[in-house]
Design a protein around this motif. Structure first.
Motif, mmCIF file in Angstrom:
data_model
loop_
_atom_site.group_PDB
_atom_site.id
_atom_site.type_symbol
_atom_site.label_atom_id
_atom_site.label_comp_id
_atom_site.label_asym_id
_atom_site.label_seq_id
_atom_site.Cartn_x
_atom_site.Cartn_y
_atom_site.Cartn_z
ATOM 1 N N TYR A 118 0.831 -1.202 0.000
ATOM 2 C CA TYR A 118 0.000 0.000 0.000
ATOM 3 C C TYR A 118 0.869 1.256 0.000
ATOM 4 O O TYR A 118 0.567 2.248 -0.678
ATOM 5 C CB TYR A 118 -0.938 0.001 1.202
ATOM 6 C CG TYR A 118 -2.176 -0.843 1.026
ATOM 7 C CD1 TYR A 118 -3.231 -0.401 0.232
ATOM 8 C CD2 TYR A 118 -2.313 -2.077 1.653
ATOM 9 C CE1 TYR A 118 -4.377 -1.160 0.066
ATOM 10 C CE2 TYR A 118 -3.448 -2.855 1.491
ATOM 11 C CZ TYR A 118 -4.480 -2.389 0.691
ATOM 12 O OH TYR A 118 -5.607 -3.157 0.527
ATOM 13 N N CYS A 119 1.944 1.235 0.786
ATOM 14 C CA CYS A 119 2.857 2.384 0.810
ATOM 15 C C CYS A 119 3.471 2.614 -0.565
ATOM 16 O O CYS A 119 3.578 3.765 -1.032
ATOM 17 C CB CYS A 119 3.954 2.152 1.842
ATOM 18 S SG CYS A 119 3.382 2.173 3.563
ATOM 19 N N ASN A 120 3.859 1.532 -1.236
ATOM 20 C CA ASN A 120 4.426 1.665 -2.573
ATOM 21 C C ASN A 120 3.412 2.221 -3.573
ATOM 22 O O ASN A 120 3.771 2.975 -4.487
ATOM 23 C CB ASN A 120 4.954 0.314 -3.056
ATOM 24 C CG ASN A 120 6.275 -0.059 -2.406
ATOM 25 O OD1 ASN A 120 7.014 0.805 -1.942
ATOM 26 N ND2 ASN A 120 6.574 -1.345 -2.357
ATOM 27 N N LEU A 121 2.159 1.833 -3.403
ATOM 28 C CA LEU A 121 1.118 2.397 -4.263
ATOM 29 C C LEU A 121 1.039 3.908 -4.117
ATOM 30 O O LEU A 121 0.937 4.643 -5.105
ATOM 31 C CB LEU A 121 -0.241 1.773 -3.914
ATOM 32 C CG LEU A 121 -0.511 0.373 -4.457
ATOM 33 C CD1 LEU A 121 -1.724 -0.226 -3.771
ATOM 34 C CD2 LEU A 121 -0.725 0.420 -5.957
ATOM 35 N N VAL A 122 1.077 4.384 -2.864
ATOM 36 C CA VAL A 122 1.033 5.829 -2.625
ATOM 37 C C VAL A 122 2.248 6.504 -3.256
ATOM 38 O O VAL A 122 2.132 7.547 -3.917
ATOM 39 C CB VAL A 122 0.975 6.122 -1.115
ATOM 40 C CG1 VAL A 122 1.093 7.627 -0.848
ATOM 41 C CG2 VAL A 122 -0.318 5.582 -0.513
ATOM 42 N N LEU A 123 3.418 5.919 -3.080
ATOM 43 C CA LEU A 123 4.649 6.509 -3.605
ATOM 44 C C LEU A 123 4.656 6.570 -5.126
ATOM 45 O O LEU A 123 5.250 7.476 -5.726
ATOM 46 C CB LEU A 123 5.860 5.725 -3.095
ATOM 47 C CG LEU A 123 6.087 5.779 -1.581
ATOM 48 C CD1 LEU A 123 7.196 4.823 -1.170
ATOM 49 C CD2 LEU A 123 6.399 7.186 -1.125
ATOM 50 N N GLU A 124 3.988 5.627 -5.787
ATOM 51 C CA GLU A 124 3.984 5.584 -7.246
ATOM 52 C C GLU A 124 2.830 6.354 -7.870
ATOM 53 O O GLU A 124 2.962 6.890 -8.976
ATOM 54 C CB GLU A 124 3.938 4.127 -7.719
ATOM 55 C CG GLU A 124 5.207 3.350 -7.396
ATOM 56 C CD GLU A 124 5.140 1.911 -7.867
ATOM 57 O OE1 GLU A 124 4.275 1.604 -8.716
ATOM 58 O OE2 GLU A 124 5.942 1.091 -7.394
ATOM 59 N N LYS A 125 1.699 6.433 -7.173
ATOM 60 C CA LYS A 125 0.490 6.946 -7.812
ATOM 61 C C LYS A 125 0.025 8.309 -7.311
ATOM 62 O O LYS A 125 -0.648 9.043 -8.041
ATOM 63 C CB LYS A 125 -0.658 5.945 -7.594
ATOM 64 C CG LYS A 125 -0.438 4.584 -8.247
ATOM 65 C CD LYS A 125 -0.559 4.680 -9.757
ATOM 66 C CE LYS A 125 -0.537 3.308 -10.413
ATOM 67 N NZ LYS A 125 -0.685 3.411 -11.872
ATOM 68 N N ALA A 126 0.354 8.653 -6.058
ATOM 69 C CA ALA A 126 -0.286 9.822 -5.450
ATOM 70 C C ALA A 126 0.096 11.134 -6.121
ATOM 71 O O ALA A 126 -0.738 12.047 -6.243
ATOM 72 C CB ALA A 126 0.061 9.873 -3.960
ATOM 73 N N GLU A 127 1.332 11.276 -6.574
ATOM 74 C CA GLU A 127 1.752 12.551 -7.151
ATOM 75 C C GLU A 127 0.919 12.909 -8.379
ATOM 76 O O GLU A 127 0.638 14.093 -8.643
ATOM 77 C CB GLU A 127 3.229 12.507 -7.521
ATOM 78 C CG GLU A 127 3.776 13.848 -7.970
ATOM 79 C CD GLU A 127 5.273 13.844 -8.194
ATOM 80 O OE1 GLU A 127 5.857 14.934 -8.358
ATOM 81 O OE2 GLU A 127 5.876 12.736 -8.194
ATOM 82 N N GLY A 128 0.475 11.910 -9.128
ATOM 83 C CA GLY A 128 -0.333 12.175 -10.310
ATOM 84 C C GLY A 128 -1.682 12.784 -10.000
ATOM 85 O O GLY A 128 -2.299 13.427 -10.864
ATOM 86 N N VAL A 129 -2.169 12.621 -8.769
ATOM 87 C CA VAL A 129 -3.474 13.169 -8.394
ATOM 88 C C VAL A 129 -3.411 14.686 -8.283
ATOM 89 O O VAL A 129 -4.423 15.375 -8.443
ATOM 90 C CB VAL A 129 -3.950 12.535 -7.064
ATOM 91 C CG1 VAL A 129 -5.317 13.077 -6.636
ATOM 92 C CG2 VAL A 129 -4.010 11.017 -7.191
ATOM 93 N N VAL A 130 -2.226 15.245 -8.035
ATOM 94 C CA VAL A 130 -2.087 16.699 -7.937
ATOM 95 C C VAL A 130 -2.560 17.376 -9.224
ATOM 96 O O VAL A 130 -3.168 18.451 -9.194
ATOM 97 C CB VAL A 130 -0.614 17.072 -7.638
ATOM 98 C CG1 VAL A 130 -0.434 18.585 -7.654
ATOM 99 C CG2 VAL A 130 -0.177 16.490 -6.300
ATOM 100 N N ALA A 131 -2.321 16.723 -10.361
ATOM 101 C CA ALA A 131 -2.662 17.326 -11.658
ATOM 102 C C ALA A 131 -4.142 17.228 -11.992
ATOM 103 O O ALA A 131 -4.623 17.971 -12.861
ATOM 104 C CB ALA A 131 -1.849 16.660 -12.763
#
Length: 581
Positions: A118-131
């Motif tokens: 789950y932590c790896n998912l956040v690290l890989e995917k969360a930054e894209g939500v900013v856009a």
């Protein structure tokens, strides 16, 4: 066991108002999911939720408490009620007898790797939500990234303490058919990665006490991150016998202690609560008569002196693993005992210095154990976290709590733990520096132990039972170890405390750059004084020594299911293969 790396969000997540959110089963977390701030928050919460799994809690108790001198199997446990493959007598007996097989249920590491995924998912995917979501800012992302880095580091650190050689996953597993053949890393590479991640996380982590609710203790803020860092430095320093890591541990502890002190002094309401609105202290702890209620009681938890707790109470989630181990082995009110009880060393006063409790004035003895100090019982039920209220001043309590649910938070770090980590590091710095008369670090370490011990004494008992430096100045390492045993018993700490002690005193220094299965691995024979402490709960401790001769015996075997899924895993060589249950 590919569920280890499942990315199905079927777990319970905490929201800011402590509602429970169960996302749809079989919902794959793919690119279509990562569109909103709330979705990122749900995955962060799901990462923490993995460690609330009953397997995680019961294994932390087995790994950190039962393998030490603290706990024994409940003698009253019916032998025929539970199959061996679950929590029955055979699985427990293997651990107790030091004959652990790779298919033992207590060798499972899946909740930790599930949290890591789950932590790896956040690290890989969360930054894209900013856009795509204007409500999700870069500051939000950095805070979420800090959470993911810190929790992942905690999981990896915990696993390497238990298994030594563990795989570092290359990233988030997006589907159950992913290649799971990650090779095992050596402990030094794991610890280096954890330290680097935690240092980055500290830069962006939420400040202490910013929320004003359960999240101040339920999420990893700056104090929590520094507590993990201090723990890692202390672990690595004890193995490498390295002064720089001991000093780094002290520095991290000082950050936490300073933050806790400032939190009290900047909030008059907290100081008035403890009658300290005029008196300034170095450490603000609950008084001896409110300590239990604040930290472990039904109306307490997430106390001011706490740092990081897995949340059950405010989400009304039963802590099933804790319930089974310490309270009711089948989570039923009719079963008035857990799978495990405290050994006699933890239930009785021993004035010779060979036991845990050195006098009968220590309030923790009565708060933490049922039937405390009784000479008529050989096993003592754990009271710590089971009872909902204080036992009363130096009052032995035999009452079992009849509650039907156990919403007991699992405390991973609290202030007295940090104070005693600092004391342990200071003693080692004093020893490594040559014990010069002008070196005051030994006395500073004693003052920390004394402060923690004094909190457990009433005002009238302090004059007779407060610790004296003259008594302990030449055996401070033993004092710190003993004080941690008294203060932190049954919280998953003791076995790792003893391991650090062992590593500091083995004739051959362990090498963190080696796997236990490497051909050039040099066998490290365990220290005799360590074995005396570790095995003192056994009726015939001398007979057990042959089963835990060297460093490799200190670690758990890798579960057989894992070695079948990940073909790159190499088993700890002291454990033979076995047939599945």
């Amino acid at each position: 066991m590919k569920k280890i790396f499942s990315i199905i969000l079927a777990s319970i997540a905490l929201t800011s108002c402590v509602d429970t959110v169960i996302l749809p089963e079989n919902k794959t977390v793919d690119d279509d999911f990562w569109k909103k701030k709330s979705e990122v928050s749900s995955v962060v919460s799901a990462a923490y939720a993995q460690l609330r799994d009953q397997v995680a809690i019961r294994n932390m108790i087995i790994w950190g408490d039962f393998r030490s001198d603290e706990l024994v199997v409940t003698s009253a446990l019916p032998a025929s009620t539970t199959p061996a493959k679950n929590l029955g007598p055979i699985a427990l007996a293997q651990v107790y007898s030091l004959n652990i097989e790779p298919d033992n249920v207590f060798t499972s590491w899946y909740p930790f790797y599930s949290a890591i995924n789950y932590c790896n998912l956040v690290l890989e995917k969360a930054e894209g939500v900013v856009a795509v979501d204007p409500d999700y800012t870069m500051d939000d992302y950095l805070a979420n990234r800090a959470q993911a880095l810190a929790l992942r580091a905690f999981c990896y650190f915990y696993l390497t303490k238990v298994f030594h050689d563990i795989p570092i996953t290359p990233g988030a597993y997006m589907e159950s058919s992913a290649d799971l053949n990650a090779p095992q890393a050596t402990p030094d590479s794991v610890l280096n990665m954890c330290i680097n991640d935690l240092k980055e996380a500290e830069q962006y982590a939420v400040s202490n006490n910013i929320y004003g609710d359960w999240r101040d203790k339920g999420y990893l803020n700056k104090d929590g991150i520094n507590a993990i860092l201090a723990d890692i430095y202390l672990w690595r320093a004890s193995i490498n016998r390295d002064a720089s890591d001991y000093q780094a541990c002290v520095d991290c502890c000082d950050k936490i202690i300073k933050a806790k002190k400032e939190a009290y002094e900047q909030d008059p309401s907290k100081r008035r609560r403890f009658g300290q609105d005029t008196e300034e202290k170095d450490y603000y702890l609950s008084a001896y008569n409110t300590m239990y209620s604040d930290l472990f009681g039904q109306n307490g938890q997430n106390a001011d002196e706490s740092i990081f707790e897995l949340q059950y109470k405010l989400s009304s989630v039963n802590n099933t693993g804790f319930d089974q181990m310490y309270f009711r082995y089948r989570n039923r009110s009719a079963d008035s005992y857990g799978y495990l009880k405290a050994s006699s060393k933890y239930g009785t006063v021993d004035g010779t210095g060979n036991g845990v409790w050195i006098n009968n004035a220590d309030q923790r003895l009565y708060e933490f154990l049922y039937d405390a100090a009784s000479s008529s019982v050989e096993q003592f039920a754990v009271r710590k976290g089971v009872a909902t209220t204080t036992s009363g001043l130096k009052t032995a309590d035999s009452k079992r709590d009849p509650r039907t649910t156990v919403y007991q938070n699992w405390i991973l770090y609290r202030l007295t733990d940090v104070m005693l980590m600092k004391a342990e590091a200071l003693v080692q710095l004093y020893n490594l520096a040559g014990k010069a008369e002008t070196d005051t670090r030994n006395e500073e370490a004693f003052a920390l132990c004394q402060f923690v011990n004094d909190r457990a004494l009433s005002d009238e008992d302090k004059s007779s039972f407060t610790l004296k430096y003259s008594t302990y100045k030449d055996r401070m390492e033993e004092l710190v170890l003993a004080e941690r045993a008294r203060e932190l018993c049954f919280e998953g700490k003791r076995y790792f405390d003893l391991m650090r002690y062992n590593y500091r005193h083995t004739s051959v220094q362990a090498d963190l750059s080696k796997h236990l299965f490497d051909e050039d691995y040099q066998v490290v024979t365990n220290n005799d004084d360590f074995l005396t402490l570790l095995l003192r709960k056994y009726p015939a401790p001398a007979a057990m020594k042959s089963k835990i001769r060297d460093e490799r015996n200190l670690y758990m075997p890798i579960n057989l299911d894992e070695t079948e899924i990940n073909t790159n895993l190499v088993q700890n060589p002291v454990y033979k293969s076995s047939t599945k249950y």
